[in-house]
Write a protein that holds these residues in place. Structure first.
Motif, PDB file in Angstrom:
ATOM      1  N   GLY A 187       0.797  -1.209   0.000  1.00  0.00           N
ATOM      2  CA  GLY A 187       0.000   0.000   0.000  1.00  0.00           C
ATOM      3  C   GLY A 187       0.835   1.266   0.000  1.00  0.00           C
ATOM      4  O   GLY A 187       2.057   1.234   0.147  1.00  0.00           O
ATOM      5  N   GLY A 188       0.136   2.389  -0.145  1.00  0.00           N
ATOM      6  CA  GLY A 188       0.801   3.684  -0.186  1.00  0.00           C
ATOM      7  C   GLY A 188       0.103   4.593  -1.178  1.00  0.00           C
ATOM      8  O   GLY A 188      -1.121   4.686  -1.197  1.00  0.00           O
ATOM      9  N   ASN A 189       0.875   5.246  -2.032  1.00  0.00           N
ATOM     10  CA  ASN A 189       0.354   6.228  -2.973  1.00  0.00           C
ATOM     11  C   ASN A 189       0.186   5.594  -4.353  1.00  0.00           C
ATOM     12  O   ASN A 189       1.163   5.267  -5.021  1.00  0.00           O
ATOM     13  CB  ASN A 189       1.312   7.420  -3.046  1.00  0.00           C
ATOM     14  CG  ASN A 189       0.744   8.582  -3.831  1.00  0.00           C
ATOM     15  OD1 ASN A 189       0.432   8.451  -5.001  1.00  0.00           O
ATOM     16  ND2 ASN A 189       0.634   9.733  -3.177  1.00  0.00           N
ATOM     17  N   THR A 190      -1.068   5.437  -4.790  1.00  0.00           N
ATOM     18  CA  THR A 190      -1.351   4.759  -6.058  1.00  0.00           C
ATOM     19  C   THR A 190      -0.788   5.529  -7.247  1.00  0.00           C
ATOM     20  O   THR A 190      -0.187   4.939  -8.158  1.00  0.00           O
ATOM     21  CB  THR A 190      -2.868   4.579  -6.248  1.00  0.00           C
ATOM     22  OG1 THR A 190      -3.420   3.907  -5.113  1.00  0.00           O
ATOM     23  CG2 THR A 190      -3.169   3.779  -7.495  1.00  0.00           C
ATOM     24  N   ALA A 191      -0.982   6.843  -7.283  1.00  0.00           N
ATOM     25  CA  ALA A 191      -0.517   7.644  -8.420  1.00  0.00           C
ATOM     26  C   ALA A 191       1.001   7.588  -8.549  1.00  0.00           C
ATOM     27  O   ALA A 191       1.547   7.437  -9.656  1.00  0.00           O
ATOM     28  CB  ALA A 191      -0.991   9.092  -8.264  1.00  0.00           C
ATOM     29  N   ALA A 227     -21.405   6.654  -9.917  1.00  0.00           N
ATOM     30  CA  ALA A 227     -22.712   7.110 -10.387  1.00  0.00           C
ATOM     31  C   ALA A 227     -22.577   8.243 -11.397  1.00  0.00           C
ATOM     32  O   ALA A 227     -23.361   8.330 -12.356  1.00  0.00           O
ATOM     33  CB  ALA A 227     -23.564   7.562  -9.205  1.00  0.00           C
ATOM     34  N   GLY A 228     -21.578   9.099 -11.202  1.00  0.00           N
ATOM     35  CA  GLY A 228     -21.384  10.236 -12.090  1.00  0.00           C
ATOM     36  C   GLY A 228     -20.544   9.935 -13.320  1.00  0.00           C
ATOM     37  O   GLY A 228     -20.330  10.818 -14.156  1.00  0.00           O
ATOM     38  N   GLY A 229     -20.038   8.711 -13.439  1.00  0.00           N
ATOM     39  CA  GLY A 229     -19.261   8.333 -14.613  1.00  0.00           C
ATOM     40  C   GLY A 229     -17.787   8.670 -14.549  1.00  0.00           C
ATOM     41  O   GLY A 229     -17.055   8.449 -15.521  1.00  0.00           O
ATOM     42  N   ALA A 230     -17.321   9.200 -13.414  1.00  0.00           N
ATOM     43  CA  ALA A 230     -15.895   9.495 -13.282  1.00  0.00           C
ATOM     44  C   ALA A 230     -15.071   8.214 -13.196  1.00  0.00           C
ATOM     45  O   ALA A 230     -13.891   8.201 -13.568  1.00  0.00           O
ATOM     46  CB  ALA A 230     -15.655  10.362 -12.042  1.00  0.00           C
ATOM     47  N   LEU A 231     -15.680   7.151 -12.686  1.00  0.00           N
ATOM     48  CA  LEU A 231     -15.062   5.825 -12.639  1.00  0.00           C
ATOM     49  C   LEU A 231     -16.048   4.812 -13.199  1.00  0.00           C
ATOM     50  O   LEU A 231     -17.265   4.957 -13.027  1.00  0.00           O
ATOM     51  CB  LEU A 231     -14.702   5.435 -11.199  1.00  0.00           C
ATOM     52  CG  LEU A 231     -13.521   6.136 -10.542  1.00  0.00           C
ATOM     53  CD1 LEU A 231     -13.406   5.699  -9.078  1.00  0.00           C
ATOM     54  CD2 LEU A 231     -12.216   5.856 -11.277  1.00  0.00           C
ATOM     55  N   ASP A 287      -6.974   5.897 -13.834  1.00  0.00           N
ATOM     56  CA  ASP A 287      -5.690   5.413 -14.321  1.00  0.00           C
ATOM     57  C   ASP A 287      -5.351   4.122 -13.593  1.00  0.00           C
ATOM     58  O   ASP A 287      -5.650   3.965 -12.411  1.00  0.00           O
ATOM     59  CB  ASP A 287      -4.603   6.463 -14.071  1.00  0.00           C
ATOM     60  CG  ASP A 287      -3.270   6.103 -14.709  1.00  0.00           C
ATOM     61  OD1 ASP A 287      -3.264   5.264 -15.637  1.00  0.00           O
ATOM     62  OD2 ASP A 287      -2.240   6.633 -14.274  1.00  0.00           O
ATOM     63  N   GLY A 288      -4.711   3.223 -14.282  1.00  0.00           N
ATOM     64  CA  GLY A 288      -4.290   1.955 -13.714  1.00  0.00           C
ATOM     65  C   GLY A 288      -3.776   1.077 -14.836  1.00  0.00           C
ATOM     66  O   GLY A 288      -3.754   1.486 -15.999  1.00  0.00           O
ATOM     67  N   TRP A 343      -4.251  -2.573 -10.343  1.00  0.00           N
ATOM     68  CA  TRP A 343      -4.548  -3.546 -11.395  1.00  0.00           C
ATOM     69  C   TRP A 343      -5.744  -3.151 -12.241  1.00  0.00           C
ATOM     70  O   TRP A 343      -5.921  -3.659 -13.353  1.00  0.00           O
ATOM     71  CB  TRP A 343      -4.807  -4.918 -10.772  1.00  0.00           C
ATOM     72  CG  TRP A 343      -3.772  -5.334  -9.782  1.00  0.00           C
ATOM     73  CD1 TRP A 343      -3.959  -5.598  -8.451  1.00  0.00           C
ATOM     74  CD2 TRP A 343      -2.371  -5.521 -10.016  1.00  0.00           C
ATOM     75  NE1 TRP A 343      -2.767  -5.928  -7.858  1.00  0.00           N
ATOM     76  CE2 TRP A 343      -1.773  -5.900  -8.791  1.00  0.00           C
ATOM     77  CE3 TRP A 343      -1.549  -5.412 -11.145  1.00  0.00           C
ATOM     78  CZ2 TRP A 343      -0.406  -6.158  -8.669  1.00  0.00           C
ATOM     79  CZ3 TRP A 343      -0.196  -5.661 -11.031  1.00  0.00           C
ATOM     80  CH2 TRP A 343       0.362  -6.036  -9.795  1.00  0.00           C
ATOM     81  N   ALA A 344      -6.593  -2.259 -11.754  1.00  0.00           N
ATOM     82  CA  ALA A 344      -7.856  -1.931 -12.415  1.00  0.00           C
ATOM     83  C   ALA A 344      -7.685  -0.802 -13.433  1.00  0.00           C
ATOM     84  O   ALA A 344      -6.600  -0.237 -13.610  1.00  0.00           O
ATOM     85  CB  ALA A 344      -8.900  -1.555 -11.367  1.00  0.00           C
TER      86      ALA A 344
END
Length: 238
Positions: free
Chosen positions: A96-100, A180-184, A152-153, A135-136
């Motif tokens: 774990g940590g910072n994904t970006a 719900a808003g389509g951002a993901l 991003d992934g 991974w996603a």
């Protein structure tokens, strides 16, 4: 005709860094190929924190496996050796940590391409928090401070991932709103204590070491509202 290996990803809501019972890590290892699997820990998201790596080696050195740690901040091997090491692994376990930051560092060193190749060869990819997000296609993260969406992934697991769904304030509402808003895209929300195994992008098994902890499928409804469905998780025995 050559058999195509199963491509597997495990999302972990715990493991050696947070749990004392070792149940999720034992479950994950039960799905690794080979009787003594080679397990490489990748602590990039935590800046290769030495204590994190030591904790992994302590935990997995006591198991019937061959543990190693890949350090990119203090890299000592060339591209060929890096490729040979990663492709020789039965499990790649991302911390774990910072994904970006994790994704950016991997791309600079070409680790993203090597992990795609390892995945296609049947290496089990797994991780906790940022190590599940990566991974996603996208994820829910605090990489930038406040909770937000990261479209991003590596895209090996279709859809999006949200870790710590039940344990961090604001996670659930923020992730539901992003989907719900389509951002993901629609995705998987993992409560702490849960493990989810995917084969070729499809959910194979969901388990939990914590009574009542669940895995959720979250998607956008027709009216733009979030739709959340809890999935049954098998309880791991101590």
């Amino acid at each position: 005709m050559t058999d195509v290996p199963a491509r597997r990803i495990a999302l972990l809501g715990g493991g050696f860094s947070t749990d004392d019972d070792g149940l999720l890590d034992d479950w994950m290892l039960s799905h690794a190929r080979g009787s003594r699997p080679r397990v490489c820990f990748v602590p990039t998201a935590a800046g290769d924190a030495p204590g994190y790596a030591e904790k992994f080696l302590d935990a997995f050195g006591a198991r019937d496996c061959e543990p190693s740690v890949l350090s990119l901040f203090r890299r000592e091997s060339g591209d060929a050796a890096l490729r040979d090491h990663l492709l020789a692994q039965d499990v790649v376990y991302v911390g774990g940590g910072n994904t970006a930051n994790l994704l950016a560092v991997w791309r600079v060193h070409g680790v993203d391409r090597l992990l795609r190749e390892a995945y296609g060869r049947g290496t089990l990819l797994c991780g906790i928090s940022a190590g599940a997000n990566c991974w996603a296609e996208g994820s829910h993260t605090d990489s930038f401070g406040p909770l937000t969406h990261l479209p991003d992934g590596l895209g090996l697991l279709p859809g999006s991932v949200c870790p710590h769904y039940d344990s961090e304030p604001g996670r659930r509402d923020s992730y539901r709103a992003a989907v719900a808003g389509g951002a993901l895209p629609a995705g998987w929300a993992v409560e702490d204590g849960v493990g989810a195994l995917f084969t070729d992008g499809r959910l194979d098994e969901a388990v939990t070491r914590v009574p009542g902890a669940r895995l959720f499928r979250v998607r956008a409804g027709q009216g733009g509202e979030p739709v959340e469905r809890a999935l049954e998780c098998r309880r791991l025995a101590v």
